[in-house]
Write a protein that holds these residues in place. Structure first.
Motif, PDB file in Angstrom:
ATOM      1  N   TYR A 100       0.786  -1.215   0.103  1.00 48.35           N
ATOM      2  CA  TYR A 100      -0.152   0.129  -0.070  1.00 48.35           C
ATOM      3  C   TYR A 100       0.915   1.014   0.065  1.00 48.35           C
ATOM      4  CZ  TYR A 100      -3.685   3.257   1.090  1.00 48.35           C
ATOM      5  OH  TYR A 100      -4.719   4.279   1.256  1.00 48.35           O
ATOM      6  N   LEU A 101       2.035   1.232   0.731  1.00 49.15           N
ATOM      7  CA  LEU A 101       2.691   2.315   0.719  1.00 49.15           C
ATOM      8  C   LEU A 101       3.625   2.658  -0.549  1.00 49.15           C
ATOM      9  CD1 LEU A 101       4.406   1.929   4.456  1.00 49.15           C
ATOM     10  CD2 LEU A 101       2.718   3.681   3.778  1.00 49.15           C
ATOM     11  N   THR A 102       3.784   1.545  -1.227  1.00 47.55           N
ATOM     12  CA  THR A 102       4.780   1.833  -2.436  1.00 47.55           C
ATOM     13  C   THR A 102       4.064   1.884  -3.728  1.00 47.55           C
ATOM     14  OG1 THR A 102       4.979  -0.733  -2.519  1.00 47.55           O
ATOM     15  CG2 THR A 102       6.694   0.660  -1.455  1.00 47.55           C
ATOM     16  N   VAL A 103       2.996   0.940  -4.005  1.00 47.23           N
ATOM     17  CA  VAL A 103       2.290   0.744  -5.143  1.00 47.23           C
ATOM     18  C   VAL A 103       0.919   1.219  -5.048  1.00 47.23           C
ATOM     19  CG1 VAL A 103       3.892  -0.649  -6.420  1.00 47.23           C
ATOM     20  CG2 VAL A 103       1.720  -1.431  -5.145  1.00 47.23           C
ATOM     21  N   ARG A 104       0.142   1.169  -3.963  1.00 47.65           N
ATOM     22  CA  ARG A 104      -0.948   1.535  -3.360  1.00 47.65           C
ATOM     23  C   ARG A 104      -2.330   0.653  -4.139  1.00 47.65           C
ATOM     24  NH1 ARG A 104      -1.833   5.817  -0.398  1.00 47.65           N
ATOM     25  NH2 ARG A 104      -3.838   6.661  -0.023  1.00 47.65           N
ATOM     26  N   ASP A 105      -2.188   0.324  -5.346  1.00 49.27           N
ATOM     27  CA  ASP A 105      -3.346  -0.596  -5.984  1.00 49.27           C
ATOM     28  C   ASP A 105      -2.606  -1.324  -7.078  1.00 49.27           C
ATOM     29  OD1 ASP A 105      -2.969   1.258  -8.179  1.00 49.27           O
ATOM     30  OD2 ASP A 105      -4.599   2.475  -7.567  1.00 49.27           O
ATOM     31  N   TYR A 106      -3.706  -2.342  -7.434  1.00 48.00           N
ATOM     32  CA  TYR A 106      -3.085  -3.182  -8.423  1.00 48.00           C
ATOM     33  C   TYR A 106      -2.869  -2.578  -9.945  1.00 48.00           C
ATOM     34  CZ  TYR A 106      -5.509  -6.722  -5.708  1.00 48.00           C
ATOM     35  OH  TYR A 106      -5.606  -7.681  -4.805  1.00 48.00           O
ATOM     36  N   ARG A 107      -3.606  -1.321 -10.126  1.00 45.94           N
ATOM     37  CA  ARG A 107      -2.969  -0.923 -11.623  1.00 45.94           C
ATOM     38  C   ARG A 107      -1.660  -0.051 -11.602  1.00 45.94           C
ATOM     39  NH1 ARG A 107      -6.263   4.193 -14.515  1.00 45.94           N
ATOM     40  NH2 ARG A 107      -4.995   3.952 -16.505  1.00 45.94           N
ATOM     41  N   SER A 108      -1.091   0.377 -10.484  1.00 44.13           N
ATOM     42  CA  SER A 108       0.203   0.738 -10.348  1.00 44.13           C
ATOM     43  C   SER A 108       1.132  -0.423 -10.075  1.00 44.13           C
ATOM     44  CB  SER A 108       0.288   1.702  -8.986  1.00 44.13           C
ATOM     45  OG  SER A 108      -0.337   2.812  -9.187  1.00 44.13           O
ATOM     46  N   ALA A 109       0.525  -1.471  -9.338  1.00 46.12           N
ATOM     47  CA  ALA A 109       1.582  -2.748  -9.121  1.00 46.12           C
ATOM     48  C   ALA A 109       1.827  -3.544 -10.611  1.00 46.12           C
ATOM     49  CB  ALA A 109       0.726  -3.900  -8.366  1.00 46.12           C
ATOM     50  N   PHE A 110       0.757  -3.123 -11.569  1.00 43.56           N
ATOM     51  CA  PHE A 110       1.043  -3.832 -12.885  1.00 43.56           C
ATOM     52  C   PHE A 110       2.079  -3.227 -13.513  1.00 43.56           C
ATOM     53  CE2 PHE A 110      -3.635  -5.633 -13.171  1.00 43.56           C
ATOM     54  CZ  PHE A 110      -3.441  -6.836 -12.320  1.00 43.56           C
ATOM     55  N   HIS A 111       2.154  -1.866 -13.629  1.00 43.50           N
ATOM     56  CA  HIS A 111       3.070  -1.000 -14.201  1.00 43.50           C
ATOM     57  C   HIS A 111       4.532  -1.388 -13.598  1.00 43.50           C
ATOM     58  CE1 HIS A 111       0.488   1.293 -16.850  1.00 43.50           C
ATOM     59  NE2 HIS A 111      -0.427   1.692 -15.658  1.00 43.50           N
ATOM     60  N   ARG A 112       4.313  -1.357 -12.298  1.00 47.85           N
ATOM     61  CA  ARG A 112       5.791  -1.623 -11.777  1.00 47.85           C
ATOM     62  C   ARG A 112       6.370  -3.079 -12.090  1.00 47.85           C
ATOM     63  NH1 ARG A 112       8.708   1.928 -10.228  1.00 47.85           N
ATOM     64  NH2 ARG A 112       7.097   3.092  -9.073  1.00 47.85           N
ATOM     65  N   LEU A 113       5.368  -4.195 -11.970  1.00 45.62           N
ATOM     66  CA  LEU A 113       5.868  -5.540 -12.527  1.00 45.62           C
ATOM     67  C   LEU A 113       6.317  -5.435 -13.852  1.00 45.62           C
ATOM     68  CD1 LEU A 113       2.890  -7.559 -11.008  1.00 45.62           C
ATOM     69  CD2 LEU A 113       5.470  -7.925 -10.605  1.00 45.62           C
ATOM     70  N   ASP A 114       5.833  -4.742 -14.757  1.00 48.33           N
ATOM     71  CA  ASP A 114       6.063  -4.525 -16.203  1.00 48.33           C
ATOM     72  C   ASP A 114       7.415  -4.016 -16.246  1.00 48.33           C
ATOM     73  OD1 ASP A 114       5.697  -4.713 -18.763  1.00 48.33           O
ATOM     74  OD2 ASP A 114       4.578  -3.071 -19.222  1.00 48.33           O
ATOM     75  N   ASP A 115       7.987  -3.022 -15.685  1.00 51.59           N
ATOM     76  CA  ASP A 115       9.045  -2.444 -15.653  1.00 51.59           C
ATOM     77  C   ASP A 115      10.193  -3.579 -15.042  1.00 51.59           C
ATOM     78  OD1 ASP A 115       8.229  -0.023 -16.804  1.00 51.59           O
ATOM     79  OD2 ASP A 115       8.161   1.011 -14.620  1.00 51.59           O
ATOM     80  N   ILE A 116       9.840  -4.128 -14.162  1.00 48.52           N
ATOM     81  CA  ILE A 116      10.685  -5.060 -13.409  1.00 48.52           C
ATOM     82  C   ILE A 116      11.137  -6.189 -14.135  1.00 48.52           C
ATOM     83  CG2 ILE A 116      11.005  -6.718 -11.379  1.00 48.52           C
ATOM     84  CD1 ILE A 116       9.716  -4.942  -9.692  1.00 48.52           C
ATOM     85  N   ILE A 117      10.123  -6.814 -14.816  1.00 48.28           N
ATOM     86  CA  ILE A 117      10.160  -8.153 -15.659  1.00 48.28           C
ATOM     87  C   ILE A 117      10.630  -7.761 -16.983  1.00 48.28           C
ATOM     88  CG2 ILE A 117       8.835  -9.934 -16.621  1.00 48.28           C
ATOM     89  CD1 ILE A 117       6.696  -9.829 -14.114  1.00 48.28           C
ATOM     90  N   TYR A 118      10.280  -6.801 -17.663  1.00 49.67           N
ATOM     91  CA  TYR A 118      11.143  -6.239 -18.919  1.00 49.67           C
ATOM     92  C   TYR A 118      12.529  -5.990 -18.779  1.00 49.67           C
ATOM     93  CZ  TYR A 118      12.242  -3.912 -22.987  1.00 49.67           C
ATOM     94  OH  TYR A 118      12.761  -3.461 -24.335  1.00 49.67           O
ATOM     95  N   SER A 119      12.893  -5.580 -17.618  1.00 47.33           N
ATOM     96  CA  SER A 119      14.256  -5.284 -17.464  1.00 47.33           C
ATOM     97  C   SER A 119      14.976  -6.595 -17.115  1.00 47.33           C
ATOM     98  CB  SER A 119      14.308  -4.141 -16.131  1.00 47.33           C
ATOM     99  OG  SER A 119      15.891  -4.058 -15.937  1.00 47.33           O
ATOM    100  N   GLU A 120      14.489  -7.315 -16.411  1.00 47.05           N
ATOM    101  CA  GLU A 120      15.213  -8.868 -16.180  1.00 47.05           C
ATOM    102  C   GLU A 120      15.248  -9.525 -17.444  1.00 47.05           C
ATOM    103  OE1 GLU A 120      17.205  -9.248 -13.624  1.00 47.05           O
ATOM    104  OE2 GLU A 120      16.414  -7.235 -12.740  1.00 47.05           O
ATOM    105  N   MET A 121      13.987  -9.568 -18.155  1.00 47.09           N
ATOM    106  CA  MET A 121      14.030 -10.299 -19.356  1.00 47.09           C
ATOM    107  C   MET A 121      14.809 -10.014 -20.554  1.00 47.09           C
ATOM    108  SD  MET A 121      11.759 -12.702 -20.542  1.00 47.09           S
ATOM    109  CE  MET A 121      10.139 -12.428 -19.554  1.00 47.09           C
TER     110      MET A 121
END
Length: 285
Positions: A100-121
Motif C-alpha cells: 500500500y505504501l509503495t504501489v497502493r493499488d493493482y493498476r500501479s502494481a501492474f506498471h511496476r511489474l512490467d518495468d521489473i520483468i521487462y528489465s530482467e527479461m
C-alpha cells in the motif's frame, strides 16, 4: 408501538457500531488500516480486529495468486536476433502494508511489474543465443528471470510466483528473410538427399548391369557347351549311320537336300546332266 420500533433501531445501531468498531479478516484476505488516509497497521491472519470508528478505515486485499499478462515487447538476444516476447507472470501480495505504501493499488502494481520483468527479461535474454531462448534453455532462462524479478518485487510487498513466455516471435520485418533462409537451407538439404539418391541409384544400376552381364555370359557358356556336346553326339550318330550303310546314308542325305531346295519357293535351276544332284532323278538310278 414504540417498543416494536425500538428493537429494530437498537439492532441496526448495534450492527453499525459493530461494523465501525471491528473488522473481520477472512483467510483469503489482507487488511490495511488507514487513519485519516495514512496507513498505520495491517492484518493478514484471519480473525476479528478492533478499529477506531470514523477516523480509521479498512482496505481489503486478496491473498490469491493474480495473473498479469504483459504487452508484447521486442528484445535482442546475444547473437543480435530480435524477438517479440509475449510473457505473463503470477504474483501475490506478500506484505500488504509495504504494498500500500509503495504501489497502493493493482493498476500501479501492474506498471511496476512490467518495468521489473521487462528489465530482467532483457538482461537475461541478452546472455543467450536465439536457439537457447526458443528451444534449448528456456526453462533455465525463465527460472533466472523469476528469481531476479522476485528479489526486486519484494521491495514493493509483491511476491512473484513465476514468469513465463507465452509466445516468442520474430519481428514482422525479419520474418520474410528468416523464412527465405529456412527455405534455402531445406532446399540445400533436399538437393543433397537427391544427389546422394542419384549416386546410390547409379551404384545399384552398375551392380545390376554387372550381375546381368555375368549371368548372360555364364548362360551363353553353358548353351555353347550343350550345343557342342549335342553337335558331337549328332556327328557320332551320323558317323555310325554312315558306317552301317553308306549307300543308304547318301540316299537319305540327298533326299534332305531335295526337300530343302525343291520347295514351293523354288522358281527354277539350271544344272548340267552330270550334276550329282540329278543322279537320283536320272533313269536307271
Amino acid at each position: 408501538m414504540k417498543k416494536e420500533l425500538l428493537i429494530p433501531v437498537i439492532l441496526i445501531a448495534a450492527f453499525v457500531a459493530f461494523k465501525s468498531l471491528f473488522i473481520i479478516v477472512d483467510v483469503t484476505e489482507h487488511v490495511v488500516i488507514t487513519q485519516l488516509g495514512k496507513p498505520v497497521n495491517s492484518h493478514s491472519t484471519p480473525g476479528l480486529y478492533f478499529k477506531m470508528p470514523f477516523i480509521q478505515k479498512a482496505i481489503f486485499m486478496s491473498k490469491k495468486l493474480i495473473e498479469y499478462d504483459a504487452s508484447s515487447s521486442e528484445i535482442l538476444t546475444k547473437d543480435k536476433k530480435a524477438l517479440v516476447i509475449d510473457n505473463y507472470c503470477r504474483w501475490r501480495i506478500a506484505d500488504p502494508l509495504k504494498f500500500y505504501l509503495t504501489v497502493r493499488d493493482y493498476r500501479s502494481a501492474f506498471h511496476r511489474l512490467d518495468d521489473i520483468i521487462y528489465s530482467e527479461m532483457r538482461n537475461e535474454l541478452g546472455k543467450h543465443d536465439l536457439i537457447d531462448v526458443i528451444k534449448t534453455n528456456r526453462g533455465v532462462i525463465m527460472a533466472n528471470v523469476t528469481t531476479l524479478s522476485r528479489e526486486k518485487a519484494l521491495e514493493y510487498g509483491i511476491d512473484i510466483h513465476d514468469v513465463r513466455i507465452k509466445r516468442a516471435d520474430l519481428p514482422t520485418q525479419n520474418e520474410k528473410a528468416v523464412y527465405e533462409r529456412m527455405k534455402a537451407e531445406r532446399n540445400r538439404i533436399a538437393k543433397q538427399y537427391r544427389s546422394e539418391g542419384m549416386e546410390e541409384s547409379q551404384i545399384i544400376k552398375a551392380t545390376t548391369e554387372k550381375e546381368r552381364a555375368i549371368i548372360i555370359a555364364e548362360a551363353y557358356r553353358k548353351v555353347e557347351e550343350i550345343k557342342g556336346k549335342t553337335d558331337a553326339e549328332v556327328i557320332n550318330i551320323y558317323a555310325s549311320a554312315y558306317n552301317k550303310d553308306p549307300q543308304f546314308y547318301e540316299f537319305y542325305k540327298s533326299l534332305e537336300v531335295y526337300r530343302n531346295v525343291l520347295n514351293d519357293n523354288s522358281t527354277g535351276f539350271f544344272l548340267t546332266t552330270n550334276n550329282k544332284m540329278l543322279r537320283l532323278l536320272q533313269k536307271g538310278e
